[in-house]
Design a protein around this motif. Structure first.
Motif, mmCIF file in Angstrom:
data_model
loop_
_atom_site.group_PDB
_atom_site.id
_atom_site.type_symbol
_atom_site.label_atom_id
_atom_site.label_comp_id
_atom_site.label_asym_id
_atom_site.label_seq_id
_atom_site.Cartn_x
_atom_site.Cartn_y
_atom_site.Cartn_z
ATOM 1 N N LEU A 13 50.624 45.535 33.768
ATOM 2 C CA LEU A 13 49.214 45.418 33.399
ATOM 3 C C LEU A 13 48.647 44.037 33.726
ATOM 4 N N LEU A 15 48.544 41.134 31.954
ATOM 5 C CA LEU A 15 47.693 40.672 30.856
ATOM 6 C C LEU A 15 47.484 39.157 30.853
ATOM 7 N N CYS A 20 42.390 38.622 33.365
ATOM 8 C CA CYS A 20 42.800 38.575 31.963
ATOM 9 C C CYS A 20 43.384 37.198 31.647
ATOM 10 N N LEU A 68 37.359 44.662 35.512
ATOM 11 C CA LEU A 68 38.386 45.577 35.026
ATOM 12 C C LEU A 68 37.906 47.018 35.016
ATOM 13 N N TRP A 75 41.174 44.776 40.779
ATOM 14 C CA TRP A 75 41.865 44.594 39.490
ATOM 15 C C TRP A 75 41.756 45.838 38.614
ATOM 16 N N LEU A 77 42.680 49.423 36.965
ATOM 17 C CA LEU A 77 43.962 50.019 36.612
ATOM 18 C C LEU A 77 44.267 51.235 37.478
ATOM 19 N N CYS A 81 47.153 55.205 34.158
ATOM 20 C CA CYS A 81 47.146 54.383 32.949
ATOM 21 C C CYS A 81 46.262 55.019 31.874
ATOM 22 N N ASP A 85 45.692 51.184 27.674
ATOM 23 C CA ASP A 85 45.975 50.143 28.660
ATOM 24 C C ASP A 85 44.702 49.373 29.003
ATOM 25 N N GLN A 86 43.622 50.113 29.176
ATOM 26 C CA GLN A 86 42.333 49.467 29.467
ATOM 27 C C GLN A 86 41.899 48.593 28.294
ATOM 28 N N ARG A 89 43.809 45.284 28.281
ATOM 29 C CA ARG A 89 43.347 44.336 29.293
ATOM 30 C C ARG A 89 42.016 43.700 28.893
ATOM 31 N N GLU A 90 41.136 44.486 28.323
ATOM 32 C CA GLU A 90 39.863 43.923 27.885
ATOM 33 C C GLU A 90 40.072 42.965 26.725
ATOM 34 N N ALA A 92 42.692 41.162 26.443
ATOM 35 C CA ALA A 92 43.262 39.971 27.071
ATOM 36 C C ALA A 92 42.198 39.101 27.720
#
Length: 327
Positions: A13, A15, A20, A68, A75, A77, A81, A85-86, A89-90, A92
């Motif tokens: 991912l 992160l 991120c 994202l 970048w 995903l 995923c 997972d999304q 990342r957000e 992060a």
């Protein structure tokens, strides 16, 4: 192990990598958060001008989030995923401090590790203190130690593994578990029937035992009857599902059941099979199999041969076929 698969997934991912994590693209925002007195404005200073200076050559949170979310972004995903997972990342981007050390384990409420070659459910899962859903389908798990499962778990899905024994899983299972998915495994009855009771799963609402090797319906039903909260049951694909009175016997034996083999149980069906549970002698050691042939290619049409026989005086060729079924 599950932990190794989880760390590999987190690495994938990215992160801690742009957009991120913490870096030159957003460093001043978090420096200011850690040092509230730093860069204090002097008398007469312009706040907008100072903000412009601080954020020079940096990206706004909105711009990073857009990188994202845009599916055309480099970048973005991969399609396989999950929404979580999304979300990670957000998070992060907005709060990168949460992805450092063990803080990230406080975020997980759902964990899906599918078809990653996992063989062991290790004690590393106990770090996920808030985990409620664990999906481990299509791996190579044969045994699970319940001591390694978070006590907060409500959903455990183990479809398409190699589970053949429930003893370790039932030793100290999560007390609030509501769904247990064991479809497409190697469970055999009646040796495993004793682990499918309310003594082990007091809050179970949904149970999937499809496509295993349960053969004794009369032995299994008394155990399932103890699961007072059970509303959804899947047993299709087991040899016992071939018994002619299979569905009716279960419908009458489990009056609180709402769905059997993905088919809703209505009042009419309950009335139709009323009293069948009191007639176990109807459960015979036999199976009924219906085979339907939809289409055959490469053989002459029999109707054409019959027409030739009527209108023609020439010799007629007769074809016969033998079809063999192997079980």
């Amino acid at each position: 192990s599950v932990s190794a698969a989880l760390w590999e997934h987190l690495r994938r991912l990215g992160l801690k990598d742009f957009p991120c994590g913490l870096g030159s693209w957003n460093k001043s925002r978090f420096d200011a958060r850690r040092s509230p007195c730093r860069d204090r404005l002097g008398p007469g200073a312009d706040p907008a001008r100072q903000e412009e200076t601080v954020l020079l050559a940096e990206e706004s949170p909105e711009a990073l989030i857009e990188l994202l979310r845009d599916r055309h972004s480099p970048w973005a995903l991969p399609p396989d995923c999950s929404p979580q997972d999304q979300h990670l990342r957000e998070m992060a981007v907005l709060s990168p401090e949460l992805i450092h050390s063990s803080n990230i384990f406080r975020v997980f409420r759902s964990l899906r590790i599918i078809d990653k070659g996992v063989e062991e459910v290790d004690e590393g899962l106990l770090q996920l203190h808030q985990l409620e859903e664990l999906i481990l389908s299509a791996n190579h798990i044969s045994r699970i130690a319940s001591a390694n499962l978070p006590r907060t778990l409500k959903v455990l899905e183990l479809c398409c593994n190699a589970v053949a024994d429930l003893q370790d899983l039932s030793a100290h299972p999560p007390p609030e578990l509501q769904h247990l998915g064991l479809g497409y495994n190697r469970l055999c009855g009646p040796s495993q029937d004793k682990y499918l009771t309310a003594a082990f799963w007091p809050n179970l609402v949904s149970l999937d035992l499809s496509f295993n090797n349960f053969t004794d319906l009369l032995s299994l039903v008394p155990q399932l009857s103890s699961l007072q909260k059970l509303r959804i049951l899947v047993l299709q694909g087991n040899p016992l599902a071939l018994i002619p009175t299979y569905r009716g016997f279960l419908v009458d034996s489990l009056p609180k059941l709402s769905i059997l083999d993905d088919i809703h149980i209505g009042p009419d069906e309950r009335h139709q099979f009323h009293g069948l549970a009191r007639q176990p002698e109807l459960i015979r050691s036999e199976a009924r199999v219906v085979v339907s042939i939809g289409k055959i290619k490469g053989v002459p049409d029999p109707s054409t041969c019959q027409q030739l026989e009527v209108v023609s005086e020439v010799p007629v060729i007769t074809y016969s076929y033998c079809v063999t079924y192997e079980f």
